[in-house]
Every structure is written in structure tokens, then in C-alpha cells.
Design a protein around this motif. Structure first.
Motif, PDB file in Angstrom:
ATOM      1  N   ASP A 121     -12.166 -57.235 -12.650  1.00  0.00           N
ATOM      2  CA  ASP A 121     -13.236 -58.235 -12.764  1.00  0.00           C
ATOM      3  C   ASP A 121     -13.315 -59.071 -11.482  1.00  0.00           C
ATOM      4  OD1 ASP A 121     -15.293 -59.780 -13.736  1.00  0.00           O
ATOM      5  OD2 ASP A 121     -14.061 -60.857 -15.197  1.00  0.00           O
ATOM      6  N   ALA A 122     -13.566 -58.380 -10.379  1.00  0.00           N
ATOM      7  CA  ALA A 122     -13.569 -59.015  -9.056  1.00  0.00           C
ATOM      8  C   ALA A 122     -14.547 -60.175  -8.951  1.00  0.00           C
ATOM      9  CB  ALA A 122     -13.874 -57.972  -7.981  1.00  0.00           C
ATOM     10  N   GLU A 123     -15.616 -60.133  -9.704  1.00  0.00           N
ATOM     11  CA  GLU A 123     -16.598 -61.216  -9.643  1.00  0.00           C
ATOM     12  C   GLU A 123     -15.989 -62.549 -10.103  1.00  0.00           C
ATOM     13  OE1 GLU A 123     -20.855 -62.355 -11.677  1.00  0.00           O
ATOM     14  OE2 GLU A 123     -20.466 -60.252 -11.221  1.00  0.00           O
ATOM     15  N   ASN A 124     -15.170 -62.498 -11.142  1.00  0.00           N
ATOM     16  CA  ASN A 124     -14.541 -63.712 -11.669  1.00  0.00           C
ATOM     17  C   ASN A 124     -13.116 -63.936 -11.160  1.00  0.00           C
ATOM     18  OD1 ASN A 124     -16.671 -64.687 -13.461  1.00  0.00           O
ATOM     19  ND2 ASN A 124     -16.296 -62.782 -14.571  1.00  0.00           N
ATOM     20  N   HIS A 125     -12.480 -62.877 -10.702  1.00  0.00           N
ATOM     21  CA  HIS A 125     -11.091 -62.958 -10.207  1.00  0.00           C
ATOM     22  C   HIS A 125     -11.005 -62.185  -8.890  1.00  0.00           C
ATOM     23  CE1 HIS A 125     -10.051 -64.507 -14.147  1.00  0.00           C
ATOM     24  NE2 HIS A 125     -10.699 -63.493 -14.675  1.00  0.00           N
ATOM     25  N   PRO A 126     -11.510 -62.778  -7.800  1.00  0.00           N
ATOM     26  CA  PRO A 126     -11.647 -62.043  -6.541  1.00  0.00           C
ATOM     27  C   PRO A 126     -10.341 -61.725  -5.817  1.00  0.00           C
ATOM     28  CG  PRO A 126     -12.305 -64.335  -6.264  1.00  0.00           C
ATOM     29  CD  PRO A 126     -12.059 -64.134  -7.720  1.00  0.00           C
ATOM     30  N   LYS A 127      -9.230 -62.333  -6.212  1.00  0.00           N
ATOM     31  CA  LYS A 127      -7.965 -62.096  -5.515  1.00  0.00           C
ATOM     32  C   LYS A 127      -6.832 -61.878  -6.511  1.00  0.00           C
ATOM     33  CE  LYS A 127      -9.047 -64.992  -1.552  1.00  0.00           C
ATOM     34  NZ  LYS A 127      -8.741 -64.394  -0.275  1.00  0.00           N
ATOM     35  N   LEU A 128      -5.855 -61.123  -6.078  1.00  0.00           N
ATOM     36  CA  LEU A 128      -4.565 -61.129  -6.752  1.00  0.00           C
ATOM     37  C   LEU A 128      -3.635 -61.907  -5.842  1.00  0.00           C
ATOM     38  CD1 LEU A 128      -2.259 -59.084  -5.396  1.00  0.00           C
ATOM     39  CD2 LEU A 128      -3.662 -57.354  -6.447  1.00  0.00           C
ATOM     40  N   THR A 129      -2.678 -62.619  -6.420  1.00  0.00           N
ATOM     41  CA  THR A 129      -1.775 -63.442  -5.619  1.00  0.00           C
ATOM     42  C   THR A 129      -0.330 -63.235  -6.053  1.00  0.00           C
ATOM     43  OG1 THR A 129      -1.951 -65.367  -7.077  1.00  0.00           O
ATOM     44  CG2 THR A 129      -3.530 -65.224  -5.255  1.00  0.00           C
ATOM     45  N   PHE A 130       0.567 -63.517  -5.122  1.00  0.00           N
ATOM     46  CA  PHE A 130       2.000 -63.504  -5.387  1.00  0.00           C
ATOM     47  C   PHE A 130       2.598 -64.718  -4.697  1.00  0.00           C
ATOM     48  CE2 PHE A 130       6.335 -62.614  -4.026  1.00  0.00           C
ATOM     49  CZ  PHE A 130       6.922 -62.276  -5.233  1.00  0.00           C
ATOM     50  N   VAL A 131       3.426 -65.466  -5.427  1.00  0.00           N
ATOM     51  CA  VAL A 131       4.150 -66.609  -4.867  1.00  0.00           C
ATOM     52  C   VAL A 131       5.628 -66.399  -5.178  1.00  0.00           C
ATOM     53  CG1 VAL A 131       4.453 -69.111  -4.906  1.00  0.00           C
ATOM     54  CG2 VAL A 131       2.157 -68.132  -5.200  1.00  0.00           C
ATOM     55  N   SER A 132       6.439 -66.325  -4.129  1.00  0.00           N
ATOM     56  CA  SER A 132       7.865 -66.044  -4.322  1.00  0.00           C
ATOM     57  C   SER A 132       8.604 -67.226  -4.923  1.00  0.00           C
ATOM     58  CB  SER A 132       8.512 -65.657  -2.993  1.00  0.00           C
ATOM     59  OG  SER A 132       8.586 -66.778  -2.131  1.00  0.00           O
ATOM     60  N   SER A 133       9.659 -66.890  -5.667  1.00  0.00           N
ATOM     61  CA  SER A 133      10.583 -67.910  -6.163  1.00  0.00           C
ATOM     62  C   SER A 133      11.982 -67.691  -5.594  1.00  0.00           C
ATOM     63  CB  SER A 133      10.621 -67.910  -7.693  1.00  0.00           C
ATOM     64  OG  SER A 133      10.978 -66.631  -8.191  1.00  0.00           O
ATOM     65  N   SER A 134      12.302 -66.440  -5.222  1.00  0.00           N
ATOM     66  CA  SER A 134      13.603 -66.164  -4.606  1.00  0.00           C
ATOM     67  C   SER A 134      13.579 -64.837  -3.857  1.00  0.00           C
ATOM     68  CB  SER A 134      14.717 -66.140  -5.661  1.00  0.00           C
ATOM     69  OG  SER A 134      14.535 -65.051  -6.553  1.00  0.00           O
ATOM     70  N   PHE A 135      14.482 -64.732  -2.901  1.00  0.00           N
ATOM     71  CA  PHE A 135      14.708 -63.506  -2.134  1.00  0.00           C
ATOM     72  C   PHE A 135      16.221 -63.365  -2.068  1.00  0.00           C
ATOM     73  CE2 PHE A 135      14.785 -60.894   1.770  1.00  0.00           C
ATOM     74  CZ  PHE A 135      13.787 -59.982   1.483  1.00  0.00           C
ATOM     75  N   THR A 136      16.776 -62.563  -2.964  1.00  0.00           N
ATOM     76  CA  THR A 136      18.218 -62.513  -3.176  1.00  0.00           C
ATOM     77  C   THR A 136      18.832 -61.281  -2.529  1.00  0.00           C
ATOM     78  OG1 THR A 136      17.856 -63.605  -5.300  1.00  0.00           O
ATOM     79  CG2 THR A 136      20.007 -62.578  -4.954  1.00  0.00           C
ATOM     80  N   ASN A 137      19.911 -61.487  -1.776  1.00  0.00           N
ATOM     81  CA  ASN A 137      20.634 -60.407  -1.120  1.00  0.00           C
ATOM     82  C   ASN A 137      21.457 -59.638  -2.146  1.00  0.00           C
ATOM     83  OD1 ASN A 137      23.424 -59.656   0.403  1.00  0.00           O
ATOM     84  ND2 ASN A 137      21.636 -59.314   1.676  1.00  0.00           N
ATOM     85  N   ILE A 138      21.269 -58.308  -2.182  1.00  0.00           N
ATOM     86  CA  ILE A 138      22.056 -57.430  -3.050  1.00  0.00           C
ATOM     87  C   ILE A 138      23.188 -56.798  -2.242  1.00  0.00           C
ATOM     88  CG2 ILE A 138      21.975 -55.418  -4.598  1.00  0.00           C
ATOM     89  CD1 ILE A 138      20.264 -57.838  -5.562  1.00  0.00           C
ATOM     90  N   ASP A 139      22.846 -56.239  -1.072  1.00  0.00           N
ATOM     91  CA  ASP A 139      23.829 -55.699  -0.133  1.00  0.00           C
ATOM     92  C   ASP A 139      23.211 -55.732   1.267  1.00  0.00           C
ATOM     93  OD1 ASP A 139      22.240 -53.308   0.185  1.00  0.00           O
ATOM     94  OD2 ASP A 139      23.236 -52.419  -1.544  1.00  0.00           O
ATOM     95  N   ASP A 140      23.771 -55.002   2.224  1.00  0.00           N
ATOM     96  CA  ASP A 140      23.336 -55.097   3.626  1.00  0.00           C
ATOM     97  C   ASP A 140      21.834 -54.944   3.827  1.00  0.00           C
ATOM     98  OD1 ASP A 140      25.880 -55.585   4.466  1.00  0.00           O
ATOM     99  OD2 ASP A 140      26.273 -53.542   5.161  1.00  0.00           O
ATOM    100  N   GLU A 141      21.208 -54.006   3.122  1.00  0.00           N
ATOM    101  CA  GLU A 141      19.786 -53.734   3.337  1.00  0.00           C
ATOM    102  C   GLU A 141      18.907 -54.058   2.135  1.00  0.00           C
ATOM    103  OE1 GLU A 141      19.491 -49.622   4.359  1.00  0.00           O
ATOM    104  OE2 GLU A 141      20.346 -49.896   6.351  1.00  0.00           O
ATOM    105  N   ASN A 142      19.498 -54.248   0.969  1.00  0.00           N
ATOM    106  CA  ASN A 142      18.722 -54.371  -0.257  1.00  0.00           C
ATOM    107  C   ASN A 142      18.694 -55.788  -0.799  1.00  0.00           C
ATOM    108  OD1 ASN A 142      17.976 -51.496  -0.702  1.00  0.00           O
ATOM    109  ND2 ASN A 142      20.202 -51.283  -0.606  1.00  0.00           N
ATOM    110  N   TYR A 143      17.502 -56.170  -1.214  1.00  0.00           N
ATOM    111  CA  TYR A 143      17.248 -57.507  -1.731  1.00  0.00           C
ATOM    112  C   TYR A 143      16.404 -57.395  -2.993  1.00  0.00           C
ATOM    113  CZ  TYR A 143      18.798 -59.362   2.750  1.00  0.00           C
ATOM    114  OH  TYR A 143      19.548 -59.692   3.853  1.00  0.00           O
TER     115      TYR A 143
END
Length: 176
Positions: free
Chosen positions: A77-99
Motif C-alpha cells: 500500500d505504497a500510497e498510504n505507506h510509502p516507506k519501510l523503516t528500521f531503527v536499531s536497538s542493539s548491535f551485539t558481537n557474537i564472535d570475530d565476524e558475526n553480530y
């Protein structure tokens, strides 16, 4: 600590997704127009803030009829909802390369928390002296959780469009 601003390099990034079609093949798509505000303490993304938006009108599945259907009230429904959004709450380290990137995803006027597996490729200087970061973000969502409910039953059983949407986001960030 100093705050570092980052921008998406659109020539080396892609905001993509896949969904099952007729229960046995995947249809891939992407958003061509998007923006983000990203800041981190120094180069530490575990202390970051990420706000992202994509224009629904920029959806591209290589089929204009399907793209127009996805933009319609049956789906985004782009006419009424023209964007999708994302707002982060955390970026957590799992190991050397993975989060794990967690935050609120808003689609079709509905906001839900999501957790996305993120591979952090590290910092690198390009041949022109620019500092870059690579992120590969993957996850799965159920489109019905965001009110994207349209479907059509198949004569052979099953449905035309799968509920699970696989997200595949490749980002190259440029230090500002």
C-alpha cells in the motif's frame, strides 16, 4: 569518544529479499531507493545507531506487473505507506565476524521487533583512501506479521505467495 558518521555506498550495496512463489521457487526483489543515518562511537558498531528507510515505489522484482501489485493495497500500500523503516536497538558481537542486529522494522504501518544475523567484514581503505565497512545482513520475517496478507490458492494445493520472506542485505558503508 568521538562519534563517527557512516553513509551507504549505493553502488556497492543492495537491499534484497526472496519469497517462495507457487510453493517451490523463489522470486527475488530489491529496493532501489533507500537512505540511512548511521553513527558509531569511533569505529565500534556495538555502540552504534542505525536508522534506515526504503521507498516502496522503488521495489523491483524484474516484473512490472508484479511490482505494481506489490505497491498496491493488496501488499505494501505504497500510497498510504510509502516507506519501510528500521531503527536499531542493539548491535551485539557474537564472535570475530558475526553480530546480531536488533531493532524495530516498520512495514505497512506496523512496527515489530526483529533480530538479523550480521556478518561484519571489518574496516578497509579503498584505493582512493576512503575508509569502508562491509556488512552482510540476513534474516527471515513472516510478511503476515506486518499485515501483508494477500494470497491466492493454487488448484494443486498450497498458495501462490509464501509467508516467509528472506532478507539479504549487502551494505558497504563509507566513513564520512
Amino acid at each position: 569518544m568521538a562519534t563517527t558518521k557512516w553513509a551507504i555506498d549505493p553502488t556497492h550495496s543492495e537491499i534484497g529479499f526472496k519469497v517462495k512463489h507457487m510453493m517451490f521457487t523463489n522470486v527475488s526483489g530489491k529496493f532501489g531507493t533507500y537512505d540511512a543515518t548511521i553513527s558509531a562511537e569511533e569505529d565500534d558498531f556495538t555502540k552504534s545507531s542505525i536508522e534506515f528507510s526504503a521507498n516502496i515505489d522503488s521495489i523491483n522484482t524484474n516484473n512490472s506487473d508484479r511490482d505494481n501489485h506489490l505497491k498496491s493495497a493488496d501488499f505494501f500500500d505504497a500510497e498510504n505507506h510509502p516507506k519501510l523503516t528500521f531503527v536499531s536497538s542493539s548491535f551485539t558481537n557474537i564472535d570475530d565476524e558475526n553480530y546480531e542486529l536488533a531493532g524495530d522494522l516498520t512495514i505497512h504501518g506496523v512496527t515489530k521487533p526483529v533480530k538479523l544475523a550480521t556478518e561484519f567484514s571489518g574496516l578497509m581503505k579503498d584505493p582512493w583512501g576512503n575508509t569502508k565497512v562491509g556488512l552482510n545482513i540476513e534474516g527471515k520475517i513472516n510478511r503476515k506479521d506486518w499485515g501483508l496478507n494477500w494470497n491466492s490458492a493454487l488448484e494443486t494445493g498450497g498458495v501462490l505467495v509464501g509467508e516467509e520472506v528472506k532478507l539479504n542485505i549487502e551494505l558497504q558503508l563509507l566513513k564520512q
